[in-house]
Design a protein around this motif. Sequence first.
Motif, PDB file in Angstrom:
ATOM      1  N   PHE A  67       0.820  -1.210   0.000  1.00  0.00           N
ATOM      2  CA  PHE A  67       0.000   0.000   0.000  1.00  0.00           C
ATOM      3  C   PHE A  67       0.856   1.263   0.000  1.00  0.00           C
ATOM      4  CE2 PHE A  67      -3.642  -2.372   2.255  1.00  0.00           C
ATOM      5  CZ  PHE A  67      -4.201  -2.722   1.041  1.00  0.00           C
ATOM      6  N   PHE A  68       2.128   1.123   0.310  1.00  0.00           N
ATOM      7  CA  PHE A  68       3.017   2.270   0.433  1.00  0.00           C
ATOM      8  C   PHE A  68       4.147   2.164  -0.585  1.00  0.00           C
ATOM      9  CE2 PHE A  68       1.093   1.334   4.512  1.00  0.00           C
ATOM     10  CZ  PHE A  68       0.483   2.548   4.803  1.00  0.00           C
ATOM     11  N   VAL A  69       4.435   3.240  -1.258  1.00  0.00           N
ATOM     12  CA  VAL A  69       5.436   3.237  -2.322  1.00  0.00           C
ATOM     13  C   VAL A  69       6.810   2.843  -1.790  1.00  0.00           C
ATOM     14  CG1 VAL A  69       6.608   4.674  -4.030  1.00  0.00           C
ATOM     15  CG2 VAL A  69       4.156   4.927  -3.661  1.00  0.00           C
ATOM     16  N   ASN A  70       7.138   3.280  -0.599  1.00  0.00           N
ATOM     17  CA  ASN A  70       8.467   2.984  -0.047  1.00  0.00           C
ATOM     18  C   ASN A  70       8.710   1.498   0.173  1.00  0.00           C
ATOM     19  OD1 ASN A  70       8.958   5.688   0.007  1.00  0.00           O
ATOM     20  ND2 ASN A  70       8.550   5.927   2.186  1.00  0.00           N
ATOM     21  N   THR A  71       7.658   0.731   0.413  1.00  0.00           N
ATOM     22  CA  THR A  71       7.820  -0.694   0.700  1.00  0.00           C
ATOM     23  C   THR A  71       7.154  -1.589  -0.340  1.00  0.00           C
ATOM     24  OG1 THR A  71       5.886  -0.611   2.151  1.00  0.00           O
ATOM     25  CG2 THR A  71       8.059  -0.376   3.189  1.00  0.00           C
ATOM     26  N   ALA A  72       6.585  -1.000  -1.375  1.00  0.00           N
ATOM     27  CA  ALA A  72       5.879  -1.786  -2.391  1.00  0.00           C
ATOM     28  C   ALA A  72       6.853  -2.625  -3.209  1.00  0.00           C
ATOM     29  CB  ALA A  72       5.087  -0.869  -3.306  1.00  0.00           C
ATOM     30  N   THR A  73       6.402  -3.807  -3.596  1.00  0.00           N
ATOM     31  CA  THR A  73       7.207  -4.685  -4.448  1.00  0.00           C
ATOM     32  C   THR A  73       6.383  -5.063  -5.679  1.00  0.00           C
ATOM     33  OG1 THR A  73       6.517  -6.593  -3.127  1.00  0.00           O
ATOM     34  CG2 THR A  73       8.629  -5.584  -2.573  1.00  0.00           C
ATOM     35  N   TRP A  74       5.525  -6.043  -5.546  1.00  0.00           N
ATOM     36  CA  TRP A  74       4.771  -6.534  -6.694  1.00  0.00           C
ATOM     37  C   TRP A  74       3.679  -5.570  -7.152  1.00  0.00           C
ATOM     38  CZ3 TRP A  74      -0.264  -6.909  -5.333  1.00  0.00           C
ATOM     39  CH2 TRP A  74      -0.569  -7.147  -3.993  1.00  0.00           C
ATOM     40  N   ALA A  75       3.296  -4.597  -6.331  1.00  0.00           N
ATOM     41  CA  ALA A  75       2.216  -3.681  -6.704  1.00  0.00           C
ATOM     42  C   ALA A  75       2.698  -2.481  -7.521  1.00  0.00           C
ATOM     43  CB  ALA A  75       1.488  -3.187  -5.461  1.00  0.00           C
ATOM     44  N   LEU A  76       3.998  -2.261  -7.584  1.00  0.00           N
ATOM     45  CA  LEU A  76       4.500  -1.095  -8.322  1.00  0.00           C
ATOM     46  C   LEU A  76       4.048  -1.072  -9.780  1.00  0.00           C
ATOM     47  CD1 LEU A  76       8.064  -0.589  -6.858  1.00  0.00           C
ATOM     48  CD2 LEU A  76       6.067   0.873  -6.570  1.00  0.00           C
TER      49      LEU A  76
END
Length: 63
Positions: free
Chosen positions: A47-56
Amino acid sequence: MRQYPVDVLDYLPKFLGQDPVFKKTADTCSTEHNRLRLALQDLVDNFFVNTATWALPLYESFL
């Protein structure tokens, strides 16, 4: 959210863990609980750009 694996037997009376069938069932529940905990943590992280992986890539496709 918990950051460590949970043993469901910790929340039950000790004598229940002495039964081998119940212990195996509880161990299986603990394993499944941990799997779901990690999946939920991964979802929250995305949900957060700083910790996103597969959702980017999904976020980028919306732009």
